[in-house]
Motif scaffolding. Sequence first.
Motif, PDB file in Angstrom:
ATOM      1  N   PRO A 237      -2.473 -59.271  -9.468  1.00 24.54           N
ATOM      2  CA  PRO A 237      -3.384 -58.970 -10.578  1.00 24.54           C
ATOM      3  C   PRO A 237      -2.817 -59.456 -11.909  1.00 24.54           C
ATOM      4  N   GLU A 238      -3.705 -59.958 -12.739  1.00 27.53           N
ATOM      5  CA  GLU A 238      -3.306 -60.348 -14.083  1.00 27.53           C
ATOM      6  C   GLU A 238      -3.295 -59.123 -14.983  1.00 27.53           C
ATOM      7  N   ALA A 239      -2.459 -59.186 -16.027  1.00 28.76           N
ATOM      8  CA  ALA A 239      -2.420 -58.083 -16.983  1.00 28.76           C
ATOM      9  C   ALA A 239      -3.783 -57.938 -17.640  1.00 28.76           C
ATOM     10  N   ARG A 240      -4.335 -56.754 -17.588  1.00 26.56           N
ATOM     11  CA  ARG A 240      -5.629 -56.512 -18.214  1.00 26.56           C
ATOM     12  C   ARG A 240      -5.534 -55.291 -19.104  1.00 26.56           C
ATOM     13  N   GLN A 241      -6.404 -55.231 -20.058  1.00 28.73           N
ATOM     14  CA  GLN A 241      -6.360 -54.138 -21.024  1.00 28.73           C
ATOM     15  C   GLN A 241      -6.911 -52.864 -20.395  1.00 28.73           C
ATOM     16  N   ILE A 242      -6.101 -51.834 -20.425  1.00 31.36           N
ATOM     17  CA  ILE A 242      -6.488 -50.548 -19.869  1.00 31.36           C
ATOM     18  C   ILE A 242      -7.132 -49.672 -20.937  1.00 31.36           C
ATOM     19  N   SER A 243      -6.533 -49.653 -22.108  1.00 29.28           N
ATOM     20  CA  SER A 243      -7.078 -48.896 -23.232  1.00 29.28           C
ATOM     21  C   SER A 243      -7.635 -49.856 -24.268  1.00 29.28           C
ATOM     22  N   LYS A 244      -8.834 -49.612 -24.761  1.00 28.46           N
ATOM     23  CA  LYS A 244      -9.479 -50.494 -25.734  1.00 28.46           C
ATOM     24  C   LYS A 244      -9.295 -50.021 -27.177  1.00 28.46           C
ATOM     25  N   GLU A 245      -8.564 -48.926 -27.325  1.00 23.44           N
ATOM     26  CA  GLU A 245      -8.316 -48.436 -28.676  1.00 23.44           C
ATOM     27  C   GLU A 245      -7.283 -49.332 -29.367  1.00 23.44           C
ATOM     28  N   ALA A 246      -7.641 -49.841 -30.559  1.00 26.77           N
ATOM     29  CA  ALA A 246      -6.788 -50.810 -31.245  1.00 26.77           C
ATOM     30  C   ALA A 246      -5.390 -50.280 -31.514  1.00 26.77           C
ATOM     31  N   HIS A 247      -5.277 -48.977 -31.810  1.00 25.04           N
ATOM     32  CA  HIS A 247      -3.980 -48.412 -32.162  1.00 25.04           C
ATOM     33  C   HIS A 247      -3.162 -48.036 -30.932  1.00 25.04           C
ATOM     34  N   ASN A 248      -3.767 -48.177 -29.736  1.00 23.78           N
ATOM     35  CA  ASN A 248      -3.072 -47.760 -28.514  1.00 23.78           C
ATOM     36  C   ASN A 248      -3.389 -48.733 -27.379  1.00 23.78           C
ATOM     37  N   SER A 249      -3.172 -50.014 -27.623  1.00 18.51           N
ATOM     38  CA  SER A 249      -3.505 -51.041 -26.651  1.00 18.51           C
ATOM     39  C   SER A 249      -2.536 -50.988 -25.466  1.00 18.51           C
ATOM     40  N   ILE A 250      -3.074 -50.806 -24.275  1.00 13.79           N
ATOM     41  CA  ILE A 250      -2.268 -50.709 -23.060  1.00 13.79           C
ATOM     42  C   ILE A 250      -2.747 -51.752 -22.069  1.00 13.79           C
ATOM     43  N   THR A 251      -1.823 -52.563 -21.565  1.00  8.98           N
ATOM     44  CA  THR A 251      -2.156 -53.550 -20.540  1.00  8.98           C
ATOM     45  C   THR A 251      -1.281 -53.331 -19.319  1.00  8.98           C
ATOM     46  N   ALA A 252      -1.798 -53.751 -18.176  1.00  7.86           N
ATOM     47  CA  ALA A 252      -1.031 -53.624 -16.934  1.00  7.86           C
ATOM     48  C   ALA A 252      -1.589 -54.587 -15.894  1.00  7.86           C
ATOM     49  N   PRO A 253      -0.723 -55.349 -15.201  1.00  8.92           N
ATOM     50  CA  PRO A 253      -1.152 -56.169 -14.061  1.00  8.92           C
ATOM     51  C   PRO A 253      -1.265 -55.288 -12.811  1.00  8.92           C
ATOM     52  N   TYR A 254      -2.374 -54.598 -12.702  1.00  9.02           N
ATOM     53  CA  TYR A 254      -2.524 -53.500 -11.739  1.00  9.02           C
ATOM     54  C   TYR A 254      -3.927 -53.552 -11.153  1.00  9.02           C
ATOM     55  N   LYS A 255      -4.038 -53.326  -9.830  1.00 12.71           N
ATOM     56  CA  LYS A 255      -5.351 -53.365  -9.188  1.00 12.71           C
ATOM     57  C   LYS A 255      -5.335 -52.454  -7.961  1.00 12.71           C
ATOM     58  N   ILE A 256      -6.497 -51.842  -7.709  1.00  8.83           N
ATOM     59  CA  ILE A 256      -6.702 -51.025  -6.505  1.00  8.83           C
ATOM     60  C   ILE A 256      -7.895 -51.585  -5.746  1.00  8.83           C
ATOM     61  N   TYR A 257      -7.763 -51.683  -4.416  1.00  3.55           N
ATOM     62  CA  TYR A 257      -8.875 -52.116  -3.567  1.00  3.55           C
ATOM     63  C   TYR A 257      -9.063 -51.134  -2.413  1.00  3.55           C
ATOM     64  N   ASN A 258     -10.300 -50.999  -1.968  1.00 10.13           N
ATOM     65  CA  ASN A 258     -10.591 -50.399  -0.669  1.00 10.13           C
ATOM     66  C   ASN A 258     -10.541 -51.491   0.386  1.00 10.13           C
ATOM     67  N   ILE A 259      -9.982 -51.174   1.554  1.00 11.85           N
ATOM     68  CA  ILE A 259     -10.137 -52.048   2.724  1.00 11.85           C
ATOM     69  C   ILE A 259     -10.713 -51.193   3.849  1.00 11.85           C
ATOM     70  N   GLY A 260     -11.985 -51.397   4.123  1.00 13.54           N
ATOM     71  CA  GLY A 260     -12.674 -50.646   5.161  1.00 13.54           C
ATOM     72  C   GLY A 260     -13.695 -51.522   5.857  1.00 13.54           C
ATOM     73  N   ASN A 261     -14.349 -50.957   6.842  1.00 11.79           N
ATOM     74  CA  ASN A 261     -15.362 -51.697   7.597  1.00 11.79           C
ATOM     75  C   ASN A 261     -16.724 -51.634   6.928  1.00 11.79           C
TER      76      ASN A 261
END
Length: 336
Positions: A237-261
């Motif tokens: 995963p690429e780093a993406r912005q988690i928080s959109k608040e300008a004074h508290n910008s948080i990014t993380a290369p993080y992703k969750i997926y389901n794998i099911g039928n």
Amino acid sequence: MRQILVTGAAGFIGFHLSKRLLSLGFHVIGVDNLNNYYDVHLKKERLKILEEQPNFTFYLIDLTEREKLNELFTKNHTELVVNLAAQAGVRYSLRDPHSYVQSNLVGFMNVLEACRHNGTKHLIYASSSSVYGANQRLPYSTQDSVDHPINIYAATKKANELMAHSYSHLYQLPTTGLRFFTVYGPWGRPDMAYYTFTKNIFEGKPIKMFNYGNMERDFTYIDDIVEGIIQLLDRPPEARQISKEAHNSITAPYKIYNIGNHKPVKLHDFIQILENLIGKKAIIESCPMQPGDMRVTYADISDLQTDTGFLPSTTIEEGLYRFVEWYKQWMIKSNF
């Protein structure tokens, strides 16, 4: 030759993933503690198959052994890590919750730290559909809240996701969590319902049908699980912005997926398919709902499909046929 580290390599999913990676030309570093949660003989038989391949190297290490784990990472400099080692099982977590804290929390922390200090480019780790807990909305989406786990196993898996998120943010470690949905197939875990059902039907013993059969599971064949993991190996995963608040910008290369039928099967129908394949009627003992159980599991896999093109391809009939055929051979080999 590309190198990859797989923890839990002698486990059900770890074994099948390692086999597939070896066939693709990877050098697989396998780690497992070979604990006795279920038949160690089965784990050793899986391991024996893997060790027949020259590009498989095995280390007997428990993830709680921090120094040994760090030495392994330092020695091998593996950029790809798939963490499948964990204390599994919902019902066992009611009897021995402390083992889940050690394996799933302490062990996973050690993996995160080892990845952080040794240049890992992508950590993929096993989560579980159990994290959806008391959620009522179906199918389960990764956008849903998972703040109400109903057993300690699920709680540790949710904790893993939070821990991974922290490391992705703090150290820009790319992490991908996979919420597996009721994995089944050859070489599976004997504590799983489908395995117990098959064994008891063959032996003429009763099978317990919880919640009086009013259960549905998104049974996912092992080859489809492995394919989903393979598709994600080179998609950190690429780093993406988690928080959109300008004074508290948080990014993380993080992703969750389901794998099911993406196709829940009613327990009654599941048992009937097994009866037809085995050629014997099941002796059914209807029981109330077990504490910690979920009535329905149902995966929304749209994120995974969009990002990788993944779609499961194994029907429940074909998957159970392959399992039953393997089980017959395993009974003969094991002198059951």
